[in-house]
Design a protein around this motif. Structure first.
Motif, short mmCIF file in Angstrom:
data_model
loop_
_atom_site.label_atom_id
_atom_site.label_comp_id
_atom_site.label_asym_id
_atom_site.label_seq_id
_atom_site.Cartn_x
_atom_site.Cartn_y
_atom_site.Cartn_z
N ALA A 66 -9.98 -27.67 -15.97
CA ALA A 66 -10.48 -28.96 -16.43
C ALA A 66 -11.26 -29.66 -15.32
O ALA A 66 -12.35 -30.21 -15.55
N LEU A 67 -10.75 -29.62 -14.09
CA LEU A 67 -11.46 -30.23 -12.97
C LEU A 67 -12.83 -29.59 -12.76
O LEU A 67 -13.82 -30.28 -12.47
N SER A 68 -12.90 -28.28 -12.93
CA SER A 68 -14.17 -27.58 -12.70
C SER A 68 -15.22 -27.92 -13.73
O SER A 68 -16.40 -27.60 -13.55
N GLY A 108 -15.11 -23.84 -8.06
CA GLY A 108 -16.14 -24.37 -8.94
C GLY A 108 -16.20 -25.89 -8.88
O GLY A 108 -17.29 -26.48 -8.86
N PHE A 109 -15.03 -26.54 -8.87
CA PHE A 109 -14.98 -28.00 -8.75
C PHE A 109 -15.60 -28.46 -7.43
O PHE A 109 -16.42 -29.39 -7.39
N LEU A 110 -15.22 -27.80 -6.32
CA LEU A 110 -15.70 -28.21 -5.01
C LEU A 110 -17.20 -27.98 -4.86
O LEU A 110 -17.93 -28.85 -4.36
N SER A 166 -18.89 -14.21 -14.11
CA SER A 166 -20.00 -15.07 -14.49
C SER A 166 -19.84 -16.47 -13.89
O SER A 166 -20.80 -17.08 -13.41
N ARG A 167 -18.61 -16.98 -13.86
CA ARG A 167 -18.34 -18.29 -13.27
C ARG A 167 -18.60 -18.26 -11.76
O ARG A 167 -19.15 -19.21 -11.20
#
Length: 319
Positions: A66-68, A108-110, A166-167
């Motif tokens: 969710a954060l990402s 991803g979030f960072l 992919s992410r």
């Protein structure tokens, strides 16, 4: 509902509160700026759990996922997340407590925060070693996939691995667009992306396109050492794509665009960036490689096809 639950003085249902935040972010990543000070610390708190039982791992995975999702165009104050996210990543690097998806989501979030906060570069590259970590993760994930299979032939484990790969590629591209530092770990990471490009391009064109777009970002935006690009094998991989008997139009275009960006880099080199003798030597090596492959006529024919993409009519591939 989130605001009402947060404002309750008594009887706050913490599980409901967390679920509401996660559902909202997973449905719509354009979160209200007013909600960040409420929601980010809540999800960070869940993500800091260290227990390795399956239920806790799933809670942490969903919270980080969710954060990402938070939109990259909205800046979040560093004191809401940075020390905690560093702790999450560094603890995993030592103890390997997160799922692959959870770990990618933390990064991803960072990395999305990096777009609006360039000061994060030292943390990402030098403290947390983004390039080294991504290379290691891609190694493991690529071994989980039978690249000879088409997507519809893959099992659930392989499809999940493909989704996480992919992410990672998306995060790599974010990083290449924003980063100005260069170290040897980046050279190894580019080589790994080339490996993935070669593995995926036959049966997974979309992932192959994502790889070449990431490499194109390197050529365009980074202070990349061009000799590292030569060592990585990306030059050969692009030529192989252009020479395929039945080329994919989109993949061919992306490969040509990479060479176009590379030619602009060579033309724009100054004495501060590279000694003239070294620049000429690299240029000679690239031209010799292209001549060995016998691709001059192929380049010329594609230049006519894609002319409207390349405004420099003097020959975008002539270095």
């Amino acid at each position: 509902m989130i605001v009402k639950e947060e404002q309750k003085k008594e009887g706050n249902d913490e599980k409901l509160f967390i679920n509401l935040i996660e559902c909202y972010l997973l449905l719509d990543n354009r979160f209200s700026l007013d909600l960040y000070p409420i929601c980010v610390p809540c999800l960070i708190k869940v993500s800091l759990k260290k227990e390795e039982d399956e239920e806790t791992q799933k809670e942490v995975e969903i919270a980080l996922l969710a954060l990402s999702r938070i939109d990259d165009r909205n800046k979040i104050e560093r004191d809401l997340y940075l020390n905690e996210v560093k702790e999450i990543i560094q603890y995993h690097q030592k103890h390997r407590n997160l799922t692959r998806l959870a770990y990618q989501s933390a990064w991803g979030f960072l990395i999305k925060r990096f777009l609006l906060d360039k000061s994060l570069e030292v943390v990402i590259a030098n403290e947390l070693h983004f390039e080294r970590e991504v290379e290691s993760e891609l190694d493991g994930l690529m071994q989980s996939v039978d690249w000879k299979k088409k997507e519809e032939e893959m099992g659930e484990t392989e499809r999940k691995a493909m989704d996480i790969i992919s992410r990672w590629i998306s995060s790599i591209r974010y990083n290449f667009f924003s980063c100005n530092l260069w170290n040897e770990e980046y050279a190894e990471l580019i080589s790994r992306i080339v490996d993935l490009f070669r593995a995926s391009r036959d049966n997974h064109n979309e992932m192959g396109k994502e790889c070449i777009q990431s490499i194109k970002a390197v050529a365009k935006y980074r202070t990349v050492k061009l000799d590292d690009l030569l060592k990585s094998g990306v030059i050969d991989a692009g030529l192989e794509e252009i020479q395929r008997p039945t080329p994919n139009e989109r993949m061919t275009y992306e490969s040509l665009k990479f060479y176009y960006m590379l030619s602009l880099r060579f033309k724009g080199m100054t004495g501060d960036e590279m000694e003239e003798a070294k620049r000429k030597e690299l240029k000679r090596k690239m031209l010799e490689k292209m001549e060995e492959k016998g691709v001059e006529d192929i380049f010329n024919s594609f230049q006519e096809t894609f002319r409207f993409f390349f405004p420099d009519d003097s020959g975008f591939i002539h270095l």
